[in-house]
Design a protein around this motif. Structure first.
Motif, short mmCIF file in Angstrom:
data_model
loop_
_atom_site.label_atom_id
_atom_site.label_comp_id
_atom_site.label_asym_id
_atom_site.label_seq_id
_atom_site.Cartn_x
_atom_site.Cartn_y
_atom_site.Cartn_z
N LEU A 57 50.29 4.05 9.80
CA LEU A 57 50.36 2.92 8.88
C LEU A 57 50.17 3.36 7.43
N THR A 85 46.76 5.45 7.49
CA THR A 85 45.83 4.84 8.43
C THR A 85 46.34 5.14 9.83
N HIS A 141 39.86 2.50 17.60
CA HIS A 141 39.69 1.86 16.30
C HIS A 141 40.59 2.49 15.25
N LEU A 142 40.90 1.71 14.26
CA LEU A 142 41.69 2.19 13.13
C LEU A 142 40.80 3.00 12.20
N VAL A 147 55.36 6.26 11.64
CA VAL A 147 54.73 5.65 12.82
C VAL A 147 53.31 5.21 12.47
N TRP A 187 32.50 0.46 15.25
CA TRP A 187 33.90 0.85 15.35
C TRP A 187 34.72 0.31 14.18
N SER A 228 43.65 -1.92 20.04
CA SER A 228 42.71 -1.95 18.90
C SER A 228 42.63 -3.34 18.30
N ASN A 229 43.68 -4.11 18.53
CA ASN A 229 43.79 -5.45 17.96
C ASN A 229 43.22 -6.51 18.88
N HIS A 259 36.74 -0.36 8.17
CA HIS A 259 37.36 -0.90 6.95
C HIS A 259 36.70 -2.21 6.56
N LEU A 309 48.32 -6.87 12.20
CA LEU A 309 46.91 -6.83 12.61
C LEU A 309 46.21 -8.14 12.29
N PHE A 357 51.17 5.26 20.08
CA PHE A 357 50.62 4.52 18.95
C PHE A 357 50.71 3.01 19.19
N GLU A 409 51.15 -3.43 9.13
CA GLU A 409 49.72 -3.67 8.92
C GLU A 409 49.39 -5.15 9.01
N PHE A 437 47.59 0.60 19.45
CA PHE A 437 47.54 -0.39 18.38
C PHE A 437 47.24 -1.76 18.97
#
Lengths: 347, 341
Positions: B114, B137, B90-91, B112, A209, B79-80, A212, A124, B72, A121, B76
């Protein structure tokens, strides 16, 4: 018995509701009135994103932690009710990010599912090496304040759109008790050097989108001076400004740049987000919340003021606990005036 | 062989991602996508696109896990990046809740996604009818944005796309060296695969922008998946049903089941009903085949039958399909070299 609440932000309206709910049936003569020069959507509360989250440290102020918990539990209880949408209340999960390990916060067991972030995590969020994940609540005041206003109106509470210049002014009109919920401008009614504006600025964008909240922390810069992203029901709030002592309610181009650059670095996809608004507000900052009674001399009479201000950047987070505490103080005033007795056992 | 010509049949998430992988791994190839439907009219457009794997009974778990891991990781990274919103990736965090404790408490994919962990007592209180749950997540691929983004990437590297109904793979043999069959449920007719069957899914796509978390009942039948603009409410699983017409009683049933998981959905606006036929199979058909008629051969790579789990494994199976295409081309190259001797 006339009670005047001065101030119509989240603190004023919730305190009015709490007092009316608890005492209107016990005190038939109870008249509750609200006085304010600013109503929703022009209050400080309206500009806040609405995320329930206390500061990182309660500085040993357990009472405030308790009020935060009471507020969270009260709101959580309303989540499943049909009123939730109208109140602007919903669950939201998200991240708190740090550049170094920090102790767990006082509220870790109040929120849902609190845990540390995993290494995956943290990938990110380059630049951050430690963090928390939890599920908390959003309470959007641009919905909550109208909801409170409707509940109060239904209960016959009267609203007055005027600036109260002094406690004497209100008492001279025959009000018995004043509840002082004037937020950052409480100093105009009674000087309070401990109360200072904590100026904030936010950019509102369309970024649906983002699901969080992301709050970063820079232990050196202090709370709210590090970027944050909070997705609401209609737009996402980008922030990260806290200027102690700055009374300026105008948006600053420099602050805009700071917020935009920092938030886009945190979430690159925000570069594509459309900006739909900008707002500045003054957090009513105080070392601790002023929630206490004060007897004020008014001619030959003694009049009572209950102060309930100085909630800084956590007004929404703490509001209901404070409203109930203020209502308890009001209850003791009623007892002293022998207008209400403590609950009697039924025979 | 100069510029080998590869045709990909199908333009859902499998067809487009497979075409992209082929073009990426074989820059000299000329890749063309042929499909009777493109976004927003593919089965993929109906799906929520959540990365929560479906378990195929006929495929080894370690293979499925590898497909999911690759998919994934790929998403990922998107998405970042700055492209996340355009790509529709999106997450999203949320909960999978069970009325009865599941047989396996740790699904194969738990490490795998989160932050996978059991739900706390306090979290479970929100779901009084459920006794156990998992919080995690994961990622969501919103369609049409994701498919449109894939189409944009394909165009940028020279992949052509044509609307064309292919009735028989053999009809492509004179124009293409290799054909890749990503026809999804269409493979039932296209290649006569009796092992492929539809599992009809009806969903509602509603406006409820205050819903930020997903909620899924472990039985797989009831779910709430918040997308960029709409929340997908599901669903149904009707085996062997080919009907694409919305069923009003299913609409009411889905809505009621979702509202019992998330009462605030009663305030949802602008309810749109969609139906998709999951292209279901015991195992994903991911293999080479050589069709032959009158001495002429046509190498085919099949990549279909992903059922309820297409999005979760799409990149992993696309890469494997691209690898198989490479093998076909190598075999053709070998054959043509031998022919020259």
């Amino acid at each position: 018995m006339r009670v005047a609440i001065v101030g119509a932000g989240v603190i004023g309206l919730s305190t009015a509701l709490c007092i009316h709910e608890q005492y209107h049936s016990l005190v038939p003569s109870l008249e509750v009135e609200v006085y304010a020069d600013r109503y929703t959507p022009h209050t400080t509360s309206d500009g806040a994103a609405g995320l329930w989250q206390p500061y990182l440290s309660d500085h040993g102020n357990l009472q405030e932690t308790l009020w935060n918990k009471e507020t969270f539990d009260y709101l959580l209880g309303h989540l499943g009710s049909p009123a939730a949408k109208e109140m602007g209340l919903f669950l939201i999960s998200g991240y708190n990010l740090f550049t170094q390990p920090v102790p767990d916060p006082s509220w870790k067991n109040i929120v849902l599912g609190f845990r540390n972030l995993t290494p995956k995590e943290l990938e990110l969020f380059p630049g951050y090496s430690y963090g928390w994940f939890n599920t908390a609540l959003m309470l959007e005041c641009r919905s909550y304040l109208p909801w409170l206003t409707n509940r109060l109106t239904q209960r016959g509470v009267k609203f007055f759109h005027k600036k109260v210049e002094s406690f004497q002014q209100i008492f001279a009109q025959g009000v018995d008790v004043v509840i002082n919920c004037t937020g950052v401008r409480a100093g105009e009614l009674q000087p309070d050097p401990e109360l200072q504006p904590g100026r904030g600025q936010v950019i509102k964008v369309l970024a649906p989108w983002v699901k969080h909240f992301i709050i970063t922390h820079d232990m050196e810069s202090g709370i709210y001076n590090s970027p944050y992203v909070i997705p609401g029901s209609e737009f996402t709030v980008l922030g990260g400004i806290y200027q102690h002592g700055n009374w300026n309610e105008e948006n600053s181009a420099q602050d805009h740049k700071t917020i935009w650059e920092n938030c886009c670095r945190l979430l690159p996809a925000l570069q594509k987000a459309k900006i739909v608004g900008e707002w500045s507000g003054l957090r009513p900052a105080r070392p601790w919340v002023r929630l206490e009674r004060e007897t004020v001399r008014h001619g030959h009479f003694q009049a009572e003021v209950i102060h309930n201000y100085g909630h800084g950047g956590f007004g929404i987070t703490i509001h209901w606990g404070c409203a109930m505490a203020a209502a308890r103080l009001f209850g003791s005033i009623l007892q002293e005036k022998k207008l209400a007795s403590p609950p009697q056992p039924r025979l | 062989m100069a510029a080998p010509k590869v045709a990909v049949v199908g333009a859902g998430v499998i067809g487009l991602s497979t075409a992209l992988c082929i073009a990426e791994t074989c820059p000299s190839c000329s890749v063309t996508v042929l499909s009777d439907q493109f976004s927003p009219n593919t089965t993929s457009d109906v799906a929520a696109g959540m990365l929560i794997p479906h378990t195929y009974p006929g495929t080894p778990i370690h293979v499925q896990k590898q497909w999911f891991k690759e998919t994934f990781a790929y998403l990922f990274a998107i998405s970042n990046s700055a492209e996340a919103s355009e790509a529709g990736i999106h997450l999203v965090s949320g909960w999978q809740v069970f009325k009865n404790t599941p047989k396996e408490e740790l699904p194969f994919w738990s490490d795998v996604v989160l932050g996978f962990r059991p739900m706390s007592e306090a979290e479970l209180q929100k779901f009084p009818q459920h006794r156990f749950g998992q919080a995690f997540t994961t990622l969501k691929c919103d369609c049409p944005p994701y498919l449109l983004w894939l189409e944009k990437r394909l165009k940028a590297i020279g992949v052509q796309m044509y609307t064309r109904k292919v009735a028989d793979l053999w009809e492509l043999h004179s124009e293409y060296n290799v054909v890749v069959n990503c026809a999804g449920i269409g493979a039932h007719q296209l290649v006569g695969d009796e092992k492929l069957f539809p599992i009809r899914g009806q969903v509602l796509k509603v406006q409820a922008p205050w819903v930020k978390n997903f909620i899924r009942d472990g039985d797989g039948l009831t779910y709430i998946y918040p997308g960029i603009h709409r929340v997908t409410l599901g669903g149904t699983r009707e085996k062997e049903s080919w009907s694409l017409s919305p069923d009003p009683s299913a609409t009411k049933d889905i809505f009621d089941r979702c509202c019992s998981l998330e009462p605030s959905l009663r305030g949802a606006q602008d309810i749109k009903v969609k139906v998709g036929l999951r292209p279901s199979r015991q195992r994903v058909r991911l293999q080479r085949e050589v069709l032959s008629q009158g001495g002429v051969k046509l190498p085919v790579v099949h990549n279909y039958g992903h059922g309820a789990g297409g999005f979760s494994v799409h990149r992993g199976t696309a890469k494997e399909a691209a690898h198989l295409v490479g093998e076909c081309l190598a075999a053709l190259q070998g054959a043509s070299s031998r022919a020259k001797l």
